[in-house]
Design a protein around this motif. Structure first.
Motif, short mmCIF file in Angstrom:
data_model
loop_
_atom_site.label_atom_id
_atom_site.label_comp_id
_atom_site.label_asym_id
_atom_site.label_seq_id
_atom_site.Cartn_x
_atom_site.Cartn_y
_atom_site.Cartn_z
N ALA A 235 10.81 3.99 -17.79
CA ALA A 235 10.53 3.17 -18.97
C ALA A 235 10.73 3.97 -20.25
N SER A 236 10.21 5.20 -20.27
CA SER A 236 10.30 5.96 -21.52
C SER A 236 11.73 6.46 -21.75
N ALA A 237 12.41 6.88 -20.68
CA ALA A 237 13.79 7.35 -20.86
C ALA A 237 14.72 6.21 -21.26
N SER A 238 14.42 5.00 -20.78
CA SER A 238 15.30 3.85 -21.06
C SER A 238 14.88 3.08 -22.31
N GLY A 239 13.66 3.37 -22.83
CA GLY A 239 13.17 2.62 -23.98
C GLY A 239 12.86 1.17 -23.65
N VAL A 240 12.26 0.97 -22.50
CA VAL A 240 11.93 -0.40 -22.04
C VAL A 240 10.52 -0.42 -21.46
N ARG A 241 10.07 -1.64 -21.12
CA ARG A 241 8.84 -1.79 -20.39
C ARG A 241 9.17 -2.20 -18.96
N VAL A 242 8.42 -1.67 -18.01
CA VAL A 242 8.61 -2.07 -16.61
C VAL A 242 7.37 -2.84 -16.18
N GLU A 243 7.60 -4.06 -15.67
CA GLU A 243 6.49 -4.89 -15.19
C GLU A 243 6.54 -4.94 -13.67
N VAL A 244 5.43 -4.56 -13.04
CA VAL A 244 5.35 -4.54 -11.58
C VAL A 244 4.39 -5.63 -11.13
N ASP A 245 4.81 -6.36 -10.11
CA ASP A 245 3.95 -7.38 -9.52
C ASP A 245 3.35 -6.81 -8.24
N PRO A 246 2.05 -6.44 -8.27
CA PRO A 246 1.46 -5.79 -7.09
C PRO A 246 1.53 -6.68 -5.86
N ALA A 247 1.58 -8.00 -6.06
CA ALA A 247 1.64 -8.89 -4.90
C ALA A 247 2.93 -8.69 -4.11
N SER A 248 3.93 -8.14 -4.78
CA SER A 248 5.21 -7.93 -4.10
C SER A 248 5.25 -6.59 -3.35
N LEU A 249 4.20 -5.78 -3.53
CA LEU A 249 4.22 -4.46 -2.90
C LEU A 249 3.71 -4.56 -1.47
N PRO A 250 4.47 -4.08 -0.56
CA PRO A 250 4.07 -4.20 0.86
C PRO A 250 2.90 -3.28 1.17
N ILE A 251 1.81 -3.86 1.72
CA ILE A 251 0.69 -3.06 2.23
C ILE A 251 0.67 -3.24 3.75
N PRO A 252 1.32 -2.32 4.47
CA PRO A 252 1.33 -2.47 5.93
C PRO A 252 -0.09 -2.42 6.50
N ALA A 253 -0.27 -3.04 7.66
CA ALA A 253 -1.59 -3.07 8.31
C ALA A 253 -2.14 -1.66 8.51
N LEU A 254 -1.25 -0.73 8.82
CA LEU A 254 -1.67 0.66 9.04
C LEU A 254 -2.38 1.22 7.81
N LEU A 255 -1.80 0.96 6.63
CA LEU A 255 -2.42 1.45 5.39
C LEU A 255 -3.74 0.74 5.14
N ALA A 256 -3.75 -0.56 5.37
CA ALA A 256 -4.98 -1.34 5.14
C ALA A 256 -6.09 -0.84 6.07
N ASP A 257 -5.75 -0.55 7.32
CA ASP A 257 -6.75 -0.06 8.28
C ASP A 257 -7.29 1.30 7.85
#
Lengths: 322, 322
Positions: A235-257
């Motif tokens: 973001a800072s090198a490109s001079g932009v904002r990055v918007e992340v949607d946490p709902a799109s981030l995969p949380i495998p069962a292993l991590l959740a456990d």
């Protein structure tokens, strides 16, 4: 009954040049290496006419622990984190050179394991350890440098992301952080060996780096300090904002456990854990991405990284403040 | 009267990314660097289509002492010893990458001095520090990697010396060893400041490396472990014997005076002292050498290094046995 003692041969027994010969003898050399270990310097092909170069310093106690990771794992990881930096530029790794500091009483078996770890991780991408240097030190120290070839492609830097681009990730997130949390809690190898191994031996998605360059990626980084922090660099090198949607981030069962077991937040691991060496990149909005890449957000006008629905989380790792 | 305390700003005050930005801002970039510090990797020109690469690990207390050498001197020396390895292949240095480990309370003034030392030594050969990595460590650790370009020339290895060749040296011998002996005796800066400086800041004869390649050198090495030991590497790699005539080795009055002061043998410094980073090379017997090169012996059939009139002397430095 006579008791038998196993006498380990040490680095000091072999001497500097004996160790170098032993290491060099275990390392396969791929054709990109024109002159390998044993001279003042190595000679490596750079057919593109440009060479990509990156270096990392890894210190015992700070970057790895010899009671948590075998020599082989340390070699794999040290190689992987440098090779990941090369592919994050869109380049193909060609060679590593390694400076190794270690105590005089280091067993040669340990050195052999380290050497094999380096050699095998490099072989995954057709690269070689082309040379190095050794010195005696109280703790194990590794200075690792990786080279790569761009094959005629433009390097994919952190500074080319444009508003409207999509942001996508290839590779695992949060696994190494979960493994570290489990190791710190003494709960790793019995309950979640796969996550402990993720901490010990990252699996960067090597082929996705040059692949992203071919797909037209506008910016790319390897996730070494944490997703939010590394997106912040884009973001800072490109001079932009990055918007992340946490709902799109995969949380495998292993991590959740594992998170449930430790009472921690798996999303935090995914957002701020660095050592999996995933790749994160921005692509033009009309890109058609293969399955390895998962879209997790978009680039907008502005600055910084916005993770929808979360405020004030820790963004990642600072080596002088952690 | 109010007392004023000077508060040094430390590495920990700036944080990892603050330090990197500060270092990068002080480093001039020459045109061979296409992409400098600040991304996952740097991009450096390699017009020859091959790249020469060498790495060294330098550890506080083992390779340098902060009470004997300023940060600037440490940077100069760390750069010099890697640049010397590049020119010893007959290549022109293009870039360095540097891994720097240091305590959190390291003053930024010290980091600035180190940075300037690296930058100025590199500038002597038109090279740049193109990137690096920093980490916190108890002692200062430097992992330095240098790249070079062969400009269409064959690399000059250690393995090409042939019986009948002449052996010649460019650069100083024994000065750094004398400086170290004086520093160890606490007699350096008052009586022989020039020799103490020779220990702190070697002056490799950079231009002589590519020059030797053009002159047809059959083998070359930089004298980093001691003349006899480094000639031994050439002898064993080439399958020849090297005969050195000590009478041909220059013993400047300065070295003779310092040796008399300490009751040591200046010829020993010249034969076994390494850190001046002179160049030693073999040339065909009919070569016409410029004044920088001094013939000190010849190549014969056989093995090992014979120093006429001397037996059993210590040959040089082994990092695991010294």
């Amino acid at each position: 009954m006579q008791q038998t003692w196993r006498c380990a041969i040490t680095a000091a027994d072999l001497g500097e040049f004996g160790i170098i010969a032993r290491i060099a003898g275990r390392l396969p050399q791929f054709p990109a290496v024109l002159l390998g270990p044993g001279d003042d310097a190595a000679v490596v092909r750079a057919p593109d006419g440009r060479v990509v170069v990156t270096t990392d310093l890894l210190l015992e106690g700070r970057h790895f622990r010899r009671d948590w990771s075998s020599a082989y794992d340390i070699g794999r990881k040290a190689a992987a984190q440098n090779l990941a930096d090369v592919v994050a530029m869109g380049a193909d790794p060609t060679a590593l050179v390694v400076g190794l500091g270690m105590p005089g009483d280091t067993a040669t078996d340990w050195v052999d394991g380290l050497t094999d770890g380096f050699g095998e991780e490099c072989a995954l991408v057709g690269a070689s350890v082309a040379g190095g240097d050794i010195a005696r030190s109280d703790l194990v120290v590794l200075g690792v440098t990786a080279l790569g070839d761009l094959g005629g492609r433009a390097p994919v830097t952190r500074s080319g992301a444009r508003p409207g681009d999509v942001v996508a990730v290839a590779g695992r997130l949060g696994h190494a952080a979960a493994g570290l949390a489990l190791l710190l809690a003494g709960r790793a190898d019995d309950a979640f060996p796969e996550l402990a191994d993720a901490h010990r031996r990252p699996r960067p998605p090597y082929a996705c780096g040059p692949g992203a360059a071919v797909l037209g990626a506008t910016a790319m980084a390897d996730v070494s300090d944490g997703l939010v922090q590394d997106l912040g660099h884009i973001a800072s090198a490109s001079g932009v904002r990055v918007e992340v949607d946490p709902a799109s981030l995969p949380i495998p069962a292993l991590l959740a456990d594992a998170a449930a077991e430790l009472g921690q937040d798996p999303v935090e691991w995914v957002l701020t854990g660095g050592e999996d060496h995933a790749l994160v990149a921005a692509f033009p909005p009309d890109v058609s991405l293969p399955a390895e890449w998962k879209i997790i957000g978009r680039v907008a006008e502005g600055e910084g990284v916005q993770v929808r629905g979360r405020v004030g989380q820790r963004s990642g790792w600072d080596h002088f403040r952690d």
